[in-house]
Write an enzyme that holds these catalytic residues in place. Structure first.
Site, PDB file in Angstrom:
ATOM      1  N   GLY A  35       0.845  -1.202   0.000  1.00 32.78           N
ATOM      2  CA  GLY A  35       0.000   0.000   0.000  1.00 32.78           C
ATOM      3  C   GLY A  35       0.872   1.240   0.000  1.00 32.78           C
ATOM      4  CB  SER A  37       4.421   6.303   1.806  1.00 33.54           C
ATOM      5  OG  SER A  37       5.076   6.781   2.964  1.00 33.54           O
ATOM      6  N   GLY A  40      -0.669   2.675   6.464  1.00 35.35           N
ATOM      7  CA  GLY A  40      -0.800   1.939   7.732  1.00 35.35           C
ATOM      8  C   GLY A  40      -0.199   0.543   7.709  1.00 35.35           C
ATOM      9  CE  LYS A  41       3.746   0.012   3.028  1.00 39.38           C
ATOM     10  NZ  LYS A  41       3.361   1.432   2.957  1.00 39.38           N
ATOM     11  CB  SER A  42       4.861   0.051   9.613  1.00 35.50           C
ATOM     12  OG  SER A  42       5.630   0.166   8.452  1.00 35.50           O
ATOM     13  CB  SER A 109       5.622  -4.129  -2.895  1.00 36.50           C
ATOM     14  OG  SER A 109       4.605  -4.233  -1.934  1.00 36.50           O
TER      15      SER A 109
HETATM   16  S1  ADX Z   1       9.287   0.214  -2.251  1.00 38.07           S
HETATM   17  O1  ADX Z   1       8.563   1.056  -3.191  1.00 38.07           O
HETATM   18  O2  ADX Z   1      10.633  -0.102  -2.727  1.00 38.07           O
HETATM   19  O3  ADX Z   1       8.521  -0.988  -1.873  1.00 38.07           O
HETATM   20  P1  ADX Z   1       9.781   0.624   0.548  1.00 38.07           P
HETATM   21  O4  ADX Z   1       8.556   0.088   1.195  1.00 38.07           O
HETATM   22  O5  ADX Z   1      10.995  -0.221   0.566  1.00 38.07           O
HETATM   23  O6  ADX Z   1       9.420   1.111  -0.948  1.00 38.07           O
HETATM   24  O7  ADX Z   1      10.180   2.005   1.241  1.00 38.07           O
HETATM   25  C1  ADX Z   1       9.201   2.989   1.389  1.00 38.07           C
HETATM   26  C2  ADX Z   1       9.582   4.028   2.436  1.00 38.07           C
HETATM   27  O8  ADX Z   1      10.708   4.760   2.005  1.00 38.07           O
HETATM   28  C3  ADX Z   1       8.453   5.031   2.607  1.00 38.07           C
HETATM   29  O9  ADX Z   1       7.606   4.675   3.674  1.00 38.07           O
HETATM   30  C4  ADX Z   1       9.165   6.319   2.884  1.00 38.07           C
HETATM   31  O10 ADX Z   1       9.379   6.473   4.270  1.00 38.07           O
HETATM   32  C5  ADX Z   1      10.522   6.158   2.239  1.00 38.07           C
HETATM   33  N1  ADX Z   1      10.705   6.834   0.929  1.00 38.07           N
HETATM   34  C6  ADX Z   1      11.769   7.626   0.624  1.00 38.07           C
HETATM   35  N2  ADX Z   1      11.712   8.025  -0.653  1.00 38.07           N
HETATM   36  C7  ADX Z   1      10.592   7.471  -1.200  1.00 38.07           C
HETATM   37  C8  ADX Z   1      10.001   7.515  -2.493  1.00 38.07           C
HETATM   38  N3  ADX Z   1      10.545   8.185  -3.496  1.00 38.07           N
HETATM   39  N4  ADX Z   1       8.834   6.828  -2.704  1.00 38.07           N
HETATM   40  C9  ADX Z   1       8.285   6.132  -1.691  1.00 38.07           C
HETATM   41  N5  ADX Z   1       8.791   6.059  -0.432  1.00 38.07           N
HETATM   42  C10 ADX Z   1       9.948   6.709  -0.172  1.00 38.07           C
END
Ligand code: ADX
Length: 203
Positions: A35, A37, A40-42, A109
């Site tokens: 989902g 950012s 509420g995933k964490s 993701s």
């Molecule tokens: S994922 O897209 O590669 O799955 P992941 O879950 O590991 O992302 O990391 C997301 C977290 O990184 C977010 O909760 C946020 O705190 C931080 N973050 C920093 N830059 C970005 C960005 N460009 N897009 C989304 N999240 C970001």
């Protein structure tokens, strides 16, 4: 990728996944929270783990911001880096399942193909996808980490929901609406779904 891998012959160890699950008295599984950012995933993964742990299940959490400070430090947010982020998490999650553990993962993701890659890697019987559904407007209002504001100002690029896509899961095992339902209701939905799936037949 395949270079230097030509002479690797995996060792068959003496204790099987099934035997580990038998000792634990429950099956193991990946519970994959996906989902935006701030959706509420964490929080959901944490509370779900707490409930399962209190019931005696063996659990662990892999969380985006935490894993990105260790195993995946150095990976950014380009399509390629996100794919590698998810691939590594998938491999780690698979090891946890092999170890007999219920592993709850909290990663944006955003790409359906990456989530499918993990589902295939782990095996669909041991993979539960939970879509943590919360509209972008609400995640942005919450802006728990202040990152949406920065993304709007152009201080963060490729931010999911702003200038990078989130592909909505089309067939998740579960969907929870964190802007409509209480945390307890969402957790309960996940736990009630998981408990029968985790049962091992009595010997
Ligand atoms: S994922 O897209 O590669 O799955 P992941 O879950 O590991 O992302 O990391 C997301 C977290 O990184 C977010 O909760 C946020 O705190 C931080 N973050 C920093 N830059 C970005 C960005 N460009 N897009 C989304 N999240 C970001």
């Amino acid at each position: 990728m395949t270079k230097n891998n030509n002479h690797i012959i995996p060792h068959q160890h003496l204790i099987s996944k099934k035997e580990r699950q038998g000792n634990n008295r429950h099956k193991s599984m990946v519970v994959w929270f996906t989902g935006l950012s701030g959706s509420g995933k964490s929080t959901l993964a944490g509370k779900t783990e707490q409930v399962l742990h209190a019931l005696g299940y063996h659990t662990y959490i892999l969380d985006g911001d935490n894993v990105r400070t260790g195993l995946n430090a150095g990976l950014g947010f380009t399509e390629t880096d996100r794919q590698e982020n998810i691939r590594r998490i998938g491999e780690v999650a698979k090891l946890f399942v092999d170890a007999g553990i219920i592993v709850l993962t909290a990663f944006i993701s955003p790409n359906a193909s990456d989530r499918m890659m993990v589902r295939k890697m782990v095996g669909t019987d041991e993979f539960t996808e939970v879509f943590v559904n919360c509209p972008l407007e609400i995640c942005e209002q919450r802006d728990v980490k202040g990152l949406y504001q920065k993304a709007r100002k152009g201080e963060i690029l490729n931010f999911t929901g702003i200038d990078a896509p989130f592909e909505v899961p089309l067939h998740p095992e579960l969907e929870v609406l964190t802007h409509m339902d209480s945390l307890e209701t969402c957790v309960d939905k996940v736990v009630q779904y998981l408990i029968p799936k985790l049962a091992v037949p009595e010997i």
